[in-house]
Design an enzyme around this catalytic site. Sequence first.
Site, mmCIF file in Angstrom:
data_model
loop_
_atom_site.group_PDB
_atom_site.id
_atom_site.type_symbol
_atom_site.label_atom_id
_atom_site.label_comp_id
_atom_site.label_asym_id
_atom_site.label_seq_id
_atom_site.Cartn_x
_atom_site.Cartn_y
_atom_site.Cartn_z
ATOM 1 N N GLU A 1 0.672 -1.364 -0.077
ATOM 2 C CA GLU A 1 0.072 0.056 -0.046
ATOM 3 C C GLU A 1 0.789 1.228 0.103
ATOM 4 O O GLU A 1 0.882 2.084 1.093
ATOM 5 C CB GLU A 1 -0.841 -0.238 1.310
ATOM 6 C CG GLU A 1 -1.854 -0.994 1.358
ATOM 7 C CD GLU A 1 -2.528 -1.009 2.596
ATOM 8 O OE1 GLU A 1 -3.618 -1.627 2.743
ATOM 9 O OE2 GLU A 1 -1.890 -0.273 3.750
ATOM 10 N N PRO A 2 1.781 1.527 -1.175
ATOM 11 C CA PRO A 2 2.300 2.516 -0.784
ATOM 12 C C PRO A 2 1.493 3.837 -1.357
ATOM 13 O O PRO A 2 0.601 3.798 -2.192
ATOM 14 C CB PRO A 2 3.285 2.389 -2.076
ATOM 15 C CG PRO A 2 2.722 1.381 -3.204
ATOM 16 C CD PRO A 2 1.956 0.699 -2.149
ATOM 17 N N ARG B 1 2.780 7.890 -0.344
ATOM 18 C CA ARG B 1 4.033 8.945 -0.095
ATOM 19 C C ARG B 1 4.836 8.680 -1.566
ATOM 20 O O ARG B 1 5.144 9.488 -2.057
ATOM 21 C CB ARG B 1 4.825 8.778 0.879
ATOM 22 C CG ARG B 1 5.634 10.037 1.206
ATOM 23 C CD ARG B 1 6.581 9.857 2.069
ATOM 24 N NE ARG B 1 5.994 9.642 3.394
ATOM 25 C CZ ARG B 1 5.638 10.422 4.236
ATOM 26 N NH1 ARG B 1 5.599 11.998 4.026
ATOM 27 N NH2 ARG B 1 4.868 10.085 5.512
ATOM 28 N N ARG C 1 2.881 20.233 7.363
ATOM 29 C CA ARG C 1 3.836 19.206 7.722
ATOM 30 C C ARG C 1 5.091 19.748 8.445
ATOM 31 O O ARG C 1 5.824 18.985 9.151
ATOM 32 C CB ARG C 1 4.219 18.459 6.557
ATOM 33 C CG ARG C 1 3.255 17.384 5.780
ATOM 34 C CD ARG C 1 3.578 16.522 4.836
ATOM 35 N NE ARG C 1 4.257 15.447 5.448
ATOM 36 C CZ ARG C 1 5.671 15.429 5.605
ATOM 37 N NH1 ARG C 1 6.412 16.385 5.156
ATOM 38 N NH2 ARG C 1 6.093 14.307 6.423
ATOM 39 N N CYS D 1 -2.331 33.474 10.908
ATOM 40 C CA CYS D 1 -2.379 34.200 12.166
ATOM 41 C C CYS D 1 -1.879 33.339 13.269
ATOM 42 O O CYS D 1 -2.551 33.203 14.141
ATOM 43 C CB CYS D 1 -3.711 34.683 12.381
ATOM 44 S SG CYS D 1 -3.517 36.325 12.880
HETATM 45 N N1 LLP Z 1 -1.189 1.845 4.704
HETATM 46 C C1 LLP Z 1 -1.607 2.322 5.942
HETATM 47 C C2 LLP Z 1 -2.456 1.206 6.698
HETATM 48 C C3 LLP Z 1 -1.350 3.632 6.321
HETATM 49 O O1 LLP Z 1 -1.686 3.798 7.476
HETATM 50 C C4 LLP Z 1 -0.612 4.053 5.591
HETATM 51 C C5 LLP Z 1 -0.122 5.670 6.001
HETATM 52 C C6 LLP Z 1 -0.135 3.934 4.323
HETATM 53 C C7 LLP Z 1 -0.700 2.495 3.906
HETATM 54 C C8 LLP Z 1 0.662 4.644 3.519
HETATM 55 O O2 LLP Z 1 2.054 4.729 3.839
HETATM 56 P P1 LLP Z 1 3.136 5.667 2.848
HETATM 57 O O3 LLP Z 1 3.456 4.788 1.830
HETATM 58 O O4 LLP Z 1 2.348 6.795 2.418
HETATM 59 O O5 LLP Z 1 4.278 5.946 3.809
HETATM 60 N N2 LLP Z 1 0.689 12.493 7.622
HETATM 61 C C9 LLP Z 1 1.974 11.842 7.656
HETATM 62 C C10 LLP Z 1 2.036 10.444 6.976
HETATM 63 C C11 LLP Z 1 0.928 9.343 7.899
HETATM 64 C C12 LLP Z 1 0.858 7.986 7.245
HETATM 65 C C13 LLP Z 1 -0.314 7.313 7.815
HETATM 66 N N3 LLP Z 1 -0.526 6.115 7.316
HETATM 67 C C14 LLP Z 1 2.896 12.681 6.928
HETATM 68 O O6 LLP Z 1 2.662 13.795 6.374
HETATM 69 O O7 LLP Z 1 3.969 12.395 7.063
#
Ligand code: LLP
Length: 442
Positions: A294-295, A297, A334, A365
């Site tokens: 599940e990518p 980012r 972020r 603000c």
């Molecule tokens: N699967 C699940 C169950 C997740 O909780 C997440 C991310 C992903 C997949 C995707 O992960 P990625 O490949 O995107 O790393 N708001 C934070 C990131 C929170 C990630 C939450 N879960 C930020 O801005 O860095």
Amino acid sequence: MNTRETLKINAKGHLEIGGMDAVDIVAKFGTPLYVFDEAHIRNMMRVYKRTIDVEYGGNGLVLYASKAFSCTAVYAIAGQENIGVDVVSGGELYTALKAGFPAEKIYMHGNNKLARELEFALDNGVGNIVVDSYTEADLLDSIAESKGVKQNVLIRINPGVEAHTHEFIQTARTDSKFGFSTSDGSAEKMAAHVLAKKNLILRGYHCHIGSQIFEKQSFVLAAEKVTAFIAEIKGKLGFEADELNIGGGFGVWYNDEDPKLQPEDYAGYLKALIAAVKAKCEEYGLKRPFLLIEPGRSIVGEAGVTLYTVGAIKEIAGVRKYIAVDGGMFDNPRYALYQSKYTILLANRANEKCTEKVSVAGKCCESGDLIAVDAPLPEARCGDILAVLTTGAYNYSMASNYNRNFVPAAVLVNEGKAEYIIKPQTYEDLTRNDVMPERFNK
Ligand code: LLP
């Protein structure tokens, strides 16, 4: 510059995104603006899909973690690329369905899914629900019963892998609101609980160890641990999982402290993880489960650039120089949340040498409304276009209307042409749901 070939500096010394001059993008669409490079998104989806096809005989599915960036166009792209998606709310699910995304390729997550979200999912035939609590298992079973549905589910397990990332985005250590631990018997108990449900079909397990992770070993360890868990439950409960979802979390380049990974490096993560699953299945005499990743980012992060216009400039002698932009924490929270470090440049003077360090302030603000702190830049002038790189993931999706600012529009650039995928907001949008109590008019 970042890892992508589609981000360049052209002969005019302007930043070019997906073959289009950023200055032209701004002339047409204004600022602040999220700009997404379609080729990057598609390439990343293809890299992951191809790796599962080649290394695992196609016995798996890439799910785009749409929490990273959710809008109808991105679900349409995922659909065209023949991958699945994960959603974590009724809103993400609604958006995917509105884009015509096939429900059977949607996986639904969340540690506290609401009854109405589960009902919505079942009414629309969502392929798989990742159950994360007893409350949810019981609720989902009764909703499924009332609708005469047998629902495929996975259980969120927690293999206790500590990934090296920001504390708030680690999700699979023991002290986490997500998942059932595999080491203290709670995941086993939950498996028994779900197996006893008449209207739930347990397909397997899901884990996600965190986000912005670069250590291959963390993914391999998680893969080994969850495969070992499949074997343990097979031995104890006689249930052998058909599916294994290893989550996302692959890191991306934000600044020069991060490695610049190429598509083949991401394929390398997946290959290592697949090799670990295969080896452990062999060791334990298990069939190879249908494998999901599940990518989020790594698919959209580096595809995104935010463009701002520089406004007020304030130099506090001997302390710091602030340049203020027409965006801020309402389009990118972020830095405020995680002190994330971004790479910034002047899109209209991208060839010029960085001569000073500046902090980029937003227009909210709030003193903590910063996008970057002490980042190198040429001397900026009012009216310059500031580009913040790697803002495709968790920027728009975490944006807000704080101070009643507009969440910026987003454009998708493909082969030198840009078009809206998210329209600009209007003042009318901001007040659409406001209600004036009748008695105020008296
Ligand atoms: N699967 C699940 C169950 C997740 O909780 C997440 C991310 C992903 C997949 C995707 O992960 P990625 O490949 O995107 O790393 N708001 C934070 C990131 C929170 C990630 C939450 N879960 C930020 O801005 O860095």
